[in-house]
Design a protein around this motif. Structure first.
Motif, mmCIF file in Angstrom:
data_model
loop_
_atom_site.group_PDB
_atom_site.id
_atom_site.type_symbol
_atom_site.label_atom_id
_atom_site.label_comp_id
_atom_site.label_asym_id
_atom_site.label_seq_id
_atom_site.Cartn_x
_atom_site.Cartn_y
_atom_site.Cartn_z
ATOM 1 N N LYS A 224 0.850 -1.192 0.000
ATOM 2 C CA LYS A 224 0.000 0.000 0.000
ATOM 3 C C LYS A 224 0.882 1.237 0.000
ATOM 4 O O LYS A 224 2.074 1.178 0.338
ATOM 5 N N GLU A 314 -11.187 -3.795 -4.046
ATOM 6 C CA GLU A 314 -10.050 -3.267 -3.289
ATOM 7 C C GLU A 314 -9.982 -3.927 -1.924
ATOM 8 O O GLU A 314 -10.969 -3.965 -1.195
ATOM 9 N N THR A 317 -4.293 -4.345 0.442
ATOM 10 C CA THR A 317 -3.040 -4.356 -0.325
ATOM 11 C C THR A 317 -3.188 -4.879 -1.762
ATOM 12 O O THR A 317 -2.177 -5.133 -2.419
ATOM 13 N N MET A 338 -1.552 -3.606 -5.183
ATOM 14 C CA MET A 338 -1.639 -2.442 -4.304
ATOM 15 C C MET A 338 -3.063 -1.913 -4.330
ATOM 16 O O MET A 338 -3.726 -1.963 -5.368
ATOM 17 N N LYS A 339 -3.544 -1.419 -3.208
ATOM 18 C CA LYS A 339 -4.876 -0.814 -3.150
ATOM 19 C C LYS A 339 -4.808 0.568 -3.787
ATOM 20 O O LYS A 339 -4.133 1.466 -3.276
ATOM 21 N N THR A 340 -5.540 0.746 -4.886
ATOM 22 C CA THR A 340 -5.562 2.042 -5.568
ATOM 23 C C THR A 340 -6.688 2.069 -6.586
ATOM 24 O O THR A 340 -7.001 1.052 -7.204
ATOM 25 N N TYR A 367 -6.244 8.125 -2.085
ATOM 26 C CA TYR A 367 -5.289 7.610 -1.102
ATOM 27 C C TYR A 367 -3.888 8.145 -1.373
ATOM 28 O O TYR A 367 -3.123 8.426 -0.453
ATOM 29 N N TRP A 450 -6.406 0.150 6.379
ATOM 30 C CA TRP A 450 -6.795 0.482 5.011
ATOM 31 C C TRP A 450 -6.125 1.746 4.469
ATOM 32 O O TRP A 450 -5.973 1.890 3.248
#
Length: 482
Positions: A224, A314, A317, A338-340, A367, A450
């Motif tokens: 992340k 999502e 990670t 990756m969280k995006t 983010y 998160w």
């Protein structure tokens, strides 16, 4: 960021090299902007995989490239698998979508404004159950075999925030309730049933239902954003959230999944009518997005006389995005470690480029912006901490040299100390209450999992400033010049 391709792209002869070049350039530009370590892309058309390629790393430290075998957590694109299982069980006569969920889970009694409510399986499927979005924070950290039951039991203390069936509100835990229904009617653990009756018949033999099932060296490391770059991170295990977000898969298998959605199933593993039914949107409520209604784990978008079937996902990670155009039997899937929200932007862009449209590179991720703000904040607070530390050390040195002496509290000094204490206490309380005031009541423990990794340092830095400032102010009040 350096371009790494884990496998050569598969190209259909009818597709120009120029189109492929535009897609690869676009993906790499977006990957660089987003800081995503690794991305896997697959495009299917008319039953064939016409393009597939890995970009970047499955593990940055080990320099392990992404390939078609690289496994990713899917996030909420898992929901369509759970929804299909419900439709399949209805066909077998084991349940009805119109059933009250209490028929299967008698103890799940939820209320709205104090009045008991009936919630149907359909309302859970369509996110019109009245369960609030912030119920995601209720999901316990556990790897227990009865994690689904533990998760659903957390709802018993919660009020619904709207009457069931009245409007759409996305709540991931809806699908965890459905997962428990699957366990109860099949008398099998959710993960076992899904593996045997959904994944294996489709041919998704390299996919898993939850991290506890994974026995493969192909699992990507999760990341992340933090301090403006990808940071490796291992989040807690949420086994009770598997039906909503934790199927593990790769683009080899997702190509099969998309072909199934597009009506191409050579093995006839799943009834085509069930697939068709899963794409019928709930139009009894207002759309949740522009021209987009929710179906069964899918968003259904009507745009320029075209129908698109799509969903994003999502986890802390990982992220994913699937988009399909059934008339052209065309599908695009993006998996990222990756969280995006860039993952969704990349998927839409790849679809547009394949369809001959133009794309722009102006996407921004909330983010990533938050991380930039927090990074700057940490630097600023660090300077403040150093400054107050210097002031504190200066006073302590003067005390040691008898240049300042301890003094008793008189009325004025007592008032100053009380005011000083109240200011620090109010500031600390405000920091603790920020999630409740601005983030719908989500707790800090959830936010730390998160949010960008910088959030923890920023929070601790603020408290450090508060403590040092309190000590500095207190010394000024309790001492005086010699």
């Amino acid at each position: 960021m350096m371009t790494v391709s884990g496998f050569s792209p598969i190209k259909a002869s009818a597709v120009s090299n120029e189109k492929i070049q535009k897609i690869e350039q676009f993906v790499e530009e977006q990957r660089s902007m987003s800081k995503i370590p690794g991305i896997s892309v697959v495009i299917v058309e008319k039953g064939k995989t016409v393009y597939q390629k890995g970009f970047g790393y499955a593990d940055v430290k080990q320099k392990k490239p992404v390939t078609g075998n690289t496994l990713f957590e899917l996030g909420s694109t898992t929901k369509a698998f759970t929804a299909l299982a419900i439709l399949q069980l209805e066909k077998e006569g084991l349940l009805k979508r119109s059933d009250d969920v209490q028929k299967y889970i008698p103890w799940l009694k939820l209320t709205y404004n104090g009045a008991p409510q009936t919630i149907t399986l359909n309302q859970l499927l369509h996110h019109t159950s009245g369960i609030a979005f912030n119920s995601i924070a209720l999901i316990p950290e556990t790897n227990a075999d009865n994690a689904l039951e533990l998760t659903v039991k957390r709802l018993q203390s919660q009020q619904l925030n709207r009457k069931p069936g009245s409007s759409f509100e996305y709540a991931t835990i809806n699908y965890d309730v459905l997962g428990l229904v699957i366990e109860i009617v099949t008398k099998k653990p959710y993960d076992v049933y899904m593996k045997q009756h959904i994944l294996e018949p489709i041919g998704m033999k390299d996919s898993f239902v939850g991290l506890h099932q994974v026995q493969s060296v192909e699992m990507a490391a999760g990341y992340k954003i933090g301090f403006t770059k990808a940071q490796k991170y291992t989040p807690p295990v949420y086994r009770g959230n598997i039906p909503a977000g934790y199927i593990i898969s790769n683009t080899n298998d997702i190509a099969k999944w998309m072909n199934l959605q597009l009506g191409i199933d050579p093995s006839h593993s799943i009834d085509k009518q069930l697939i068709y039914d899963s794409h019928i949107p709930d139009q009894t409520v207002k759309p949740f997005g522009e021209n987009t209604h929710y179906a069964y784990g899918w968003g259904i978008l009507q745009e320029n006389d075209k129908k698109y079937i799509l969903h994003d996902g999502e986890n802390p990670t990982f992220s994913s995005f699937f988009i399909m155009q059934p008339d052209e039997q065309l599908g695009v899937a993006i998996l990222a470690n990756m969280k995006t929200s860039f993952t969704t932007s990349i998927g839409k862009g790849v679809m547009d480029l394949w369809e001959g449209k133009s794309v722009t590179n102006n996407h921004s991720d909330s983010y990533q912006k938050l991380d930039q703000i927090l990074t700057t904040t940490c630097i600023f607070i660090g300077c403040i901490v150093v400054l107050f530390m210097l002031f504190l050390l200066r006073i302590m040195r003067k005390l040691a040299r008898k240049q300042r002496n301890w003094t008793s509290l008189n009325g004025k000094r007592l008032s100053l100390f009380v005011l000083h204490t109240l200011i620090v206490a109010a500031s600390m309380t405000f920091m603790i209450m920020i999630p409740k005031i601005f983030l719908g009541g989500l707790p800090w423990a959830f936010i730390k999992v998160w949010a960008p990794t910088t959030i923890s340092l920023a929070l601790y830095s603020v408290f450090a400033v508060g403590v040092i400032y309190f000590m500095f102010g207190s010394l000024l009040v309790f001492t005086k010049r010699h």
